[in-house]
Design a protein around this motif. Sequence first.
Motif, PDB file in Angstrom:
ATOM      1  N   GLU A  58       0.907  -0.617   0.023  1.00 31.15           N
ATOM      2  CA  GLU A  58      -0.172   0.209   0.069  1.00 31.15           C
ATOM      3  C   GLU A  58       0.663   1.113  -0.234  1.00 31.15           C
ATOM      4  O   GLU A  58       1.888   1.234   0.987  1.00 31.15           O
ATOM      5  N   ASN A 118      -4.370   4.838  -1.834  1.00 30.73           N
ATOM      6  CA  ASN A 118      -5.829   5.076  -0.573  1.00 30.73           C
ATOM      7  C   ASN A 118      -6.129   5.760  -2.323  1.00 30.73           C
ATOM      8  O   ASN A 118      -5.126   7.435  -2.643  1.00 30.73           O
ATOM      9  N   GLU A 150      -8.201   2.041  -3.677  1.00 29.20           N
ATOM     10  CA  GLU A 150      -8.802   1.490  -1.980  1.00 29.20           C
ATOM     11  C   GLU A 150      -9.475   2.542  -1.662  1.00 29.20           C
ATOM     12  O   GLU A 150      -9.393   4.214  -1.655  1.00 29.20           O
ATOM     13  N   ASP A 180     -11.330   0.019   1.694  1.00 26.74           N
ATOM     14  CA  ASP A 180     -10.110   0.678   2.742  1.00 26.74           C
ATOM     15  C   ASP A 180     -11.776   0.368   4.718  1.00 26.74           C
ATOM     16  O   ASP A 180     -12.168   0.414   4.260  1.00 26.74           O
ATOM     17  N   LYS A 201     -10.878  -4.393   2.957  1.00 23.70           N
ATOM     18  CA  LYS A 201      -9.754  -4.635   4.381  1.00 23.70           C
ATOM     19  C   LYS A 201     -10.122  -4.384   5.537  1.00 23.70           C
ATOM     20  O   LYS A 201     -10.635  -3.242   5.683  1.00 23.70           O
TER      21      LYS A 201
HETATM   22 MG    MG Z   1      -5.502   2.362   2.744  1.00 24.30          MG
END
Ligand code: MG
Length: 280
Positions: A58, A118, A150, A180, A201
Amino acid sequence: QAKRDDHAHIAFYDARAEQIAREYIELHTALRQALDEQEFQLHYQPQTLADGQVVGAEALIRWQRPGHGLISPLSFIPAAERSGLILPLGEWVLQEACRTLQRWHKSPATASLTLSINVSTRQFHQDDFIHQVAQALQLSQANPRQLKLELTESLLAEDLDKVVDTMKALANLGVQISLDDFGTGYSSLQYLQRLPLHQIKVDQSFIRELLNKNSKDTAIVRTLLSLGEAFGFAVLAEGVETREQLNYLCQLGYTEFQGYYFSPPLPLTQFETYCQRHID
Ligand code: MG
Ligand code: C2E
Ligand code: MG
Ligand code: MG
């Protein structure tokens, strides 16, 4: 007497509000400048199997602010979101991540890794977001299947039809989509089956309390894994910090992990060294 105290009170809060407003403007100006001066960098946190084999990373943004050291995204992403600066900043993250994927193709230890970024809700809703992703992929020649976006559940709070359309267009480009911090926000189970998801996640708050005897989090963590199996998406556990947590998650059937137990987020070359050391 009481009245004078009141006034003192108001004056105090006025000064405080003024200070907050001033700090906000200063931060906004500094962020805009930082973007021009290229003071942002991405760090990379391994996503692994139980034995430590790295399967992805990530990308997490940091601000190398002169005179202030390395600044956490928690202290500037919210301001960037409010001011709209998240749009150029998010585009930079996207392009930088694609350049990294391209670089990783050159080494066997990193060639097949996925890279997650993200994406803020505001960024996702831009008219040309799909185009930005397509262009970043094309310019870098990165493999779309190795890029993961994400998104957070807050995205699902409004105009779901539009969100589903955009997600499908992104999935058609070949990129993967992940939800996420799953379980902390607006998750309607009914919505889940409409989304072209590849991964959820599980938020670290559920993992943190897992071994606490009175915790109900085992039930949640177990349920999220069954959800993934039923709907056909992978389920990754975030925030794994101890061997005990890892063992317990393995017992529950988890296979993918991210957290300090394996590694904190690392600068690019350190991440690459980490991968070299964890081949097979
Ligand atoms: Mg994240
Ligand atoms: P996130 O996407 O949920 O990222 C996970 C956060 O948890 C990261 O914090 C990571 O360093 C931290 N973390 C990882 N393993 C552990 C662990 O075992 N224990 C604990 N306690 N924490 C762990 P970080 O890097 O400070 O990022 C915070 C948040 O900032 C991210 O949460 C994400 O929402 C946001 N963010 C970071 N980079 C970007 C970006 O490029 N764009 C946008 N829009 N948001 C970003
Ligand atoms: Mg998260
Ligand atoms: Mg988080």
